[in-house]
Design an enzyme around this catalytic site. Sequence first.
Site, PDB file in Angstrom:
ATOM      1  N   GLN A  60      16.754 -18.796  25.093  1.00 26.96           N
ATOM      2  CA  GLN A  60      17.743 -18.756  26.159  1.00 26.96           C
ATOM      3  C   GLN A  60      18.588 -17.281  26.028  1.00 26.96           C
ATOM      4  O   GLN A  60      18.320 -16.441  26.738  1.00 26.96           O
ATOM      5  CB  GLN A  60      18.935 -20.053  25.618  1.00 26.96           C
ATOM      6  CG  GLN A  60      20.012 -19.868  26.662  1.00 26.96           C
ATOM      7  CD  GLN A  60      20.721 -21.467  26.579  1.00 26.96           C
ATOM      8  OE1 GLN A  60      20.279 -22.482  25.961  1.00 26.96           O
ATOM      9  NE2 GLN A  60      21.588 -21.523  27.518  1.00 26.96           N
ATOM     10  N   ASP A  61      19.202 -16.868  24.721  1.00 29.22           N
ATOM     11  CA  ASP A  61      19.909 -15.604  24.513  1.00 29.22           C
ATOM     12  C   ASP A  61      19.329 -15.387  23.227  1.00 29.22           C
ATOM     13  O   ASP A  61      19.292 -16.189  22.375  1.00 29.22           O
ATOM     14  CB  ASP A  61      21.287 -15.344  25.031  1.00 29.22           C
ATOM     15  CG  ASP A  61      22.223 -16.435  24.147  1.00 29.22           C
ATOM     16  OD1 ASP A  61      21.821 -17.290  23.608  1.00 29.22           O
ATOM     17  OD2 ASP A  61      23.542 -16.200  24.346  1.00 29.22           O
ATOM     18  N   PRO A  62      19.665 -13.989  22.820  1.00 30.94           N
ATOM     19  CA  PRO A  62      19.272 -13.568  21.306  1.00 30.94           C
ATOM     20  C   PRO A  62      20.194 -14.262  20.102  1.00 30.94           C
ATOM     21  O   PRO A  62      21.296 -14.698  20.596  1.00 30.94           O
ATOM     22  CB  PRO A  62      19.526 -12.248  21.595  1.00 30.94           C
ATOM     23  CG  PRO A  62      19.486 -11.897  22.992  1.00 30.94           C
ATOM     24  CD  PRO A  62      19.968 -13.008  23.632  1.00 30.94           C
TER      25      PRO A  62
END
Length: 219
Positions: A60-62
Amino acid sequence: MKNWTDVIGKEKEQPYFQHALQQVHLARANGKTIYPPQEEVFNAFKYTAFEDVKVVILGQDPYHGANQAHGLAFSVKPEVAIPPSLLNMYKELTQDISGFQMPSNGYLVKWAEQGVLLLNTVLTVERGMAHSHANLGWERFTDKVIAVLNEHREKLVFLLWGSHAQKKDKLIDRTRHLVLTAPHPSPLSAHRGFFGCHHFSKTNSYLESNGMKPIDWQI
């Protein structure tokens, strides 16, 4: 054979992409801590050439903790504690892949170098603030990445874990690629069907049945 520059180079000239870069640059200039570091934002494309991609694992995101994110979804630097989702991926691997030993680190470059594209749908995040860059335009870019892989490559394996990743199913032609879905490996959902999904062995079976070398998942 096409490379990343051929298929997404023009995308980087688009106003939305320039806007995303500018917003991240401004945030850094204003003293905010943004992960991953600037030189590592596009590492997924550095470690896995377009023509070498065999498997796509979508994140999804870091990670938004110190020293974790380095541009590869789910991966962390060697000296950093293994995050819970990746630990659950390793637990599944120990059950799924004969002889797999629980690794001592979460550095997944070895997967990337074998053709596993570890792609977050959002490429940056502010320290301590999950999803803080979700609306910068990164997803438009990574949707394009998925679309060009779907269009220009054959017989890839897409591993879509969790509802966010599964929204990308519509970008993939299942008659030409293998799409495997499961709940996210996070501790909140892994017991709902990620454990026991056998995605790693299914990936290798598909690759081998199509004349490709299987992934050595051992880290």
